[in-house]
Design an enzyme around this catalytic site. Structure first.
Site, mmCIF file in Angstrom:
data_model
loop_
_atom_site.group_PDB
_atom_site.id
_atom_site.type_symbol
_atom_site.label_atom_id
_atom_site.label_comp_id
_atom_site.label_asym_id
_atom_site.label_seq_id
_atom_site.Cartn_x
_atom_site.Cartn_y
_atom_site.Cartn_z
ATOM 1 N N LYS A 13 0.845 -1.195 0.000
ATOM 2 C CA LYS A 13 0.000 0.000 0.000
ATOM 3 C C LYS A 13 0.882 1.246 0.000
ATOM 4 O O LYS A 13 0.900 2.046 0.935
ATOM 5 C CB LYS A 13 -0.940 -0.020 1.190
ATOM 6 C CG LYS A 13 -1.937 -1.177 1.130
ATOM 7 C CD LYS A 13 -2.795 -1.264 2.378
ATOM 8 C CE LYS A 13 -3.746 -2.448 2.311
ATOM 9 N NZ LYS A 13 -4.551 -2.621 3.533
ATOM 10 N N ASP B 112 -5.650 -12.917 9.285
ATOM 11 C CA ASP B 112 -6.185 -11.591 8.968
ATOM 12 C C ASP B 112 -7.344 -11.223 9.876
ATOM 13 O O ASP B 112 -8.330 -11.962 9.990
ATOM 14 C CB ASP B 112 -6.642 -11.566 7.509
ATOM 15 C CG ASP B 112 -7.059 -10.182 7.052
ATOM 16 O OD1 ASP B 112 -6.317 -9.219 7.344
ATOM 17 O OD2 ASP B 112 -8.111 -10.056 6.416
#
Length: 299
Positions: free
Chosen positions: A139, A226
């Site tokens: 990102k 996650d």
């Protein structure tokens, strides 16, 4: 801590600088070329206006040299070093027009990089005393990945895979496609392992406890848990049982990272290191401008 600035790939750095300078002054700096005498020289100080960790000293220098090789940059603080408001980070001396042309691009990059290094250092400090490694993600700002990942290293963090070409990382969307295609996850992982070279890292993301055993049994190097709560992470680590590295991701902030690290995970990936870091407040202030050799208004 100091970091080797040579670890930024030269071709990537030059591409960033060329693009930024061309964007900022495609046909020259009309303001400086109109108002500033061609013979004027300047000395400027790169100073800190808030505390932080420096990253981008060599990048700052490279920008100035790309504008004019005659510019001299004296770096006073090494990358990876903490500083406080008022510290002089570098001095710049050279043709005034050139210094002014390079000022904004050089500042933009060093401020962005130092912001990332400072944010990373805060996360690293928050997990001190644990075995967890703080890593970045993909990102990043398009086109700036090489320098932003370097900034993470300046803050004491580590890098995840550089690109999609570096490693296999099957995430939720990959798993959704497999499921829709009627392919079992364990079968897919074993087939991938058989095709991959022995040096290629294989990682799979899961978001439920019951997914862990089939993934680990199929032979992964790292399993990403996650959006697991700390209690779920503890249980997940128990199920993995040392058969793979355990990475925690999702919901990671400065408020939560210490509790995540305390569970015993090996890696914590933090997108905020790059996608949410604030540019640090640094300034380039002109100290001396020498126009003695320039023609006067009466000439």
């Amino acid at each position: 801590m100091t970091v080797d600035p040579g670890s930024i790939p030269p071709h990537a750095l030059q591409r960033v600088i060329h693009t930024a300078l061309e964007e900022d002054a495609p046909w020259g700096d009309v303001t400086s070329e109109t108002l500033i005498p061609a013979t004027a020289t300047a000395t400027a100080t790169l100073g800190a206006r808030e505390p932080g960790v420096l990253s981008g000293g060599a990048v700052f220098t490279a920008v100035m040299h790309a504008v004019d090789p005659a510019i001299q940059v004296d770096l006073r603080v090494a990358d990876g070093t903490a500083f406080v408001p008022g510290d002089v980070l570098a001095t710049v001396t050279g043709p005034a027009r050139a210094v002014l042309r390079g000022e904004r691009v050089a500042l933009n990059l060093v401020q962005r990089m130092s912001g990332i290094a400072t944010t990373t250092a805060q996360y690293v400090a928050a997990v001190a005393g644990t075995s967890a490694r703080i890593v970045d993600t993909r990102k990043t700002t398009p086109g700036l990945r090489a320098i932003e990942r370097y900034a993470v290293r300046c803050g004491g963090g580590h890098n995840h895979r550089t690109s999609l070409s570096d490693a296999v990382l099957a995430k939720d969307n990959h798993l959704a496609v497999l499921l829709a295609s009627g392919i079992g996850l364990g079968t897919a992982i074993r087939a991938a392992r058989a095709r991959l070279g022995h040096t290629v890292h294989l990682e799979v993301e899961v978001d439920r406890i019951d997914q862990i055993e089939p993934v680990v049994a199929a032979g992964v190097d790292t399993i990403m848990l996650d959006n697991f709560t700390p209690d779920m992470l503890v249980e997940g680590i128990r199920v993995v049982g040392g058969r793979a590295l355990v990475e925690a991701s999702g919901g990671v902030s400065l408020d939560t990272v210490a509790a995540i690290a305390a569970t015993g995970v090996d890696v914590i990936s933090v997108g905020a290191l790059t996608h949410s870091a604030r540019a640090l407040d640094l300034g380039l202030d002109m100290d001396v401008v020498d126009t003695a050799a320039a023609p006067t208004a009466s000439d």
